[in-house]
Design a protein around this motif. Structure first.
Motif, PDB file in Angstrom:
ATOM      1  N   MET A 101      53.642  43.314  38.021  1.00 27.19           N
ATOM      2  CA  MET A 101      54.589  42.897  36.976  1.00 27.19           C
ATOM      3  C   MET A 101      53.959  41.838  36.075  1.00 27.19           C
ATOM      4  N   ASP A 102      52.632  41.629  36.204  1.00 26.29           N
ATOM      5  CA  ASP A 102      51.871  40.651  35.419  1.00 26.29           C
ATOM      6  C   ASP A 102      52.315  39.219  35.657  1.00 26.29           C
ATOM      7  N   ASN A 103      52.839  38.934  36.825  1.00 29.10           N
ATOM      8  CA  ASN A 103      53.229  37.575  37.171  1.00 29.10           C
ATOM      9  C   ASN A 103      52.192  37.030  38.146  1.00 29.10           C
ATOM     10  N   VAL A 104      51.076  36.576  37.598  1.00 29.42           N
ATOM     11  CA  VAL A 104      49.915  36.184  38.389  1.00 29.42           C
ATOM     12  C   VAL A 104      50.208  34.975  39.272  1.00 29.42           C
ATOM     13  N   ARG A 105      50.909  33.996  38.752  1.00 25.91           N
ATOM     14  CA  ARG A 105      51.149  32.767  39.537  1.00 25.91           C
ATOM     15  C   ARG A 105      52.047  33.041  40.746  1.00 25.91           C
ATOM     16  N   GLN A 106      53.082  33.836  40.600  1.00 20.62           N
ATOM     17  CA  GLN A 106      53.935  34.151  41.745  1.00 20.62           C
ATOM     18  C   GLN A 106      53.193  35.030  42.736  1.00 20.62           C
ATOM     19  N   ALA A 107      52.342  35.918  42.258  1.00 21.67           N
ATOM     20  CA  ALA A 107      51.516  36.741  43.153  1.00 21.67           C
ATOM     21  C   ALA A 107      50.603  35.843  43.974  1.00 21.67           C
ATOM     22  N   GLN A 108      50.020  34.853  43.327  1.00 21.09           N
ATOM     23  CA  GLN A 108      49.143  33.910  44.017  1.00 21.09           C
ATOM     24  C   GLN A 108      49.906  33.179  45.121  1.00 21.09           C
ATOM     25  N   GLU A 109      51.115  32.731  44.825  1.00 23.61           N
ATOM     26  CA  GLU A 109      51.934  32.049  45.831  1.00 23.61           C
ATOM     27  C   GLU A 109      52.267  32.971  47.005  1.00 23.61           C
TER      28      GLU A 109
ATOM     29  N   ARG B 282      45.163  43.263  23.061  1.00 22.58           N
ATOM     30  CA  ARG B 282      44.215  44.137  23.769  1.00 22.58           C
ATOM     31  C   ARG B 282      43.366  43.344  24.753  1.00 22.58           C
ATOM     32  N   TYR B 283      42.915  42.160  24.336  1.00 21.90           N
ATOM     33  CA  TYR B 283      42.091  41.317  25.206  1.00 21.90           C
ATOM     34  C   TYR B 283      42.878  40.907  26.457  1.00 21.90           C
ATOM     35  N   ASN B 284      44.086  40.404  26.256  1.00 20.29           N
ATOM     36  CA  ASN B 284      44.892  39.939  27.388  1.00 20.29           C
ATOM     37  C   ASN B 284      45.222  41.081  28.350  1.00 20.29           C
TER      38      ASN B 284
ATOM     39  N   LYS C 156      43.991  41.461  32.365  1.00 21.24           N
ATOM     40  CA  LYS C 156      44.931  41.693  33.471  1.00 21.24           C
ATOM     41  C   LYS C 156      44.581  42.970  34.223  1.00 21.24           C
ATOM     42  N   LEU C 157      44.163  44.002  33.505  1.00 21.87           N
ATOM     43  CA  LEU C 157      43.768  45.254  34.151  1.00 21.87           C
ATOM     44  C   LEU C 157      42.550  45.039  35.047  1.00 21.87           C
ATOM     45  N   HIS C 158      41.548  44.306  34.556  1.00 23.45           N
ATOM     46  CA  HIS C 158      40.363  44.018  35.364  1.00 23.45           C
ATOM     47  C   HIS C 158      40.735  43.209  36.600  1.00 23.45           C
ATOM     48  N   LEU C 159      41.650  42.272  36.441  1.00 26.98           N
ATOM     49  CA  LEU C 159      42.102  41.481  37.589  1.00 26.98           C
ATOM     50  C   LEU C 159      42.751  42.390  38.633  1.00 26.98           C
ATOM     51  N   ARG C 160      43.663  43.252  38.199  1.00 20.13           N
ATOM     52  CA  ARG C 160      44.324  44.165  39.138  1.00 20.13           C
ATOM     53  C   ARG C 160      43.309  45.057  39.844  1.00 20.13           C
ATOM     54  N   GLU C 161      42.317  45.546  39.101  1.00 23.35           N
ATOM     55  CA  GLU C 161      41.287  46.393  39.710  1.00 23.35           C
ATOM     56  C   GLU C 161      40.487  45.634  40.764  1.00 23.35           C
TER      57      GLU C 161
ATOM     58  N   GLU D 267      40.881  34.792  44.067  1.00 20.43           N
ATOM     59  CA  GLU D 267      40.615  35.557  42.840  1.00 20.43           C
ATOM     60  C   GLU D 267      41.699  35.275  41.798  1.00 20.43           C
ATOM     61  N   LEU D 268      42.939  35.209  42.244  1.00 16.93           N
ATOM     62  CA  LEU D 268      44.054  34.928  41.322  1.00 16.93           C
ATOM     63  C   LEU D 268      43.972  33.501  40.787  1.00 16.93           C
ATOM     64  N   ALA D 269      43.532  32.576  41.635  1.00 15.88           N
ATOM     65  CA  ALA D 269      43.419  31.177  41.197  1.00 15.88           C
ATOM     66  C   ALA D 269      42.370  31.021  40.100  1.00 15.88           C
ATOM     67  N   ALA D 270      41.336  31.876  40.140  1.00 16.68           N
ATOM     68  CA  ALA D 270      40.273  31.805  39.135  1.00 16.68           C
ATOM     69  C   ALA D 270      40.676  32.441  37.810  1.00 16.68           C
ATOM     70  N   PHE D 271      41.764  33.212  37.818  1.00 16.59           N
ATOM     71  CA  PHE D 271      42.212  33.880  36.597  1.00 16.59           C
ATOM     72  C   PHE D 271      42.745  32.837  35.617  1.00 16.59           C
ATOM     73  N   PRO D 272      42.391  32.932  34.328  1.00 15.82           N
ATOM     74  CA  PRO D 272      42.851  31.926  33.353  1.00 15.82           C
ATOM     75  C   PRO D 272      44.380  31.843  33.292  1.00 15.82           C
TER      76      PRO D 272
END
Length: 163
Positions: free
Chosen positions: A17-25, A136-138, A142-147, A46-51
């Motif tokens: 759902m593109d909610n990186v911070r809650q996924a990290q928690e 497109r960049y963002n 996110k796609l690379h992070l999920r992969e 890996e999630l913590a390193a994501f901008p």
């Protein structure tokens, strides 16, 4: 009921759902005793390193006041080069026809007006395109992070699969 496993799956739900911070928690809440701890810990790092901040449309648009700079900001280098050269080309043509019209009054300003109009269209498209390139960049990031996260899951987990 395996609560840590539920947190592990919840982490993936938040990630998709593109909610990186809650996924990290969610991944961080898997306890050390659980068999998924090492995988969960790797994913959490890996999630913590994501901008935390996405690239800004406003910044890209403002940088594009210099043709191509907004595209460089979003790492779209070929678009930046094209934008720079097209805008420079029409800027040069406009200047050249303006100078000729001043030197030879009978020459008229028609060509100047035509090429300036075309040039301004490309210049506006440069700014708008830079703002769009942030999306497109963002999304690509996110796609690379999920992969990467799915790859970590596949390498380290015990039979947990995703369609």
């Amino acid at each position: 009921l395996d609560v840590p496993l539920a947190h592990y799956y919840l982490g993936f739900s938040y990630l998709f759902m593109d909610n990186v911070r809650q996924a990290q928690e969610a991944f961080a809440s898997v306890p050390k005793e659980h068999h998924l701890y090492e995988t969960s810990s790797s994913i959490e790092k890996e999630l913590a390193a994501f901008p935390k901040e996405e690239k800004s449309k406003l910044t890209a648009g403002m940088l594009s006041m210099i043709p191509g700079a907004g595209q460089i900001y979003t790492e779209h280098y070929s678009e930046a080069l094209l934008s720079f050269f097209v805008n420079t080309f029409f800027g040069f043509l406009s200047y050249d026809y303006f100078r000729k019209a001043q030197e030879i009054p009978a020459y008229g300003y028609t060509n100047f007006v035509v090429f300036t109009s075309i040039g301004l269209s490309f210049y506006s498209a440069n700014i708008y395109g830079a703002a769009l390139s942030t999306k497109r960049y963002n999304e690509r990031e996110k796609l690379h992070l999920r992969e990467r996260i799915i790859q970590l899951n596949d390498e380290n987990s015990e039979g947990i699969t995703f369609p």
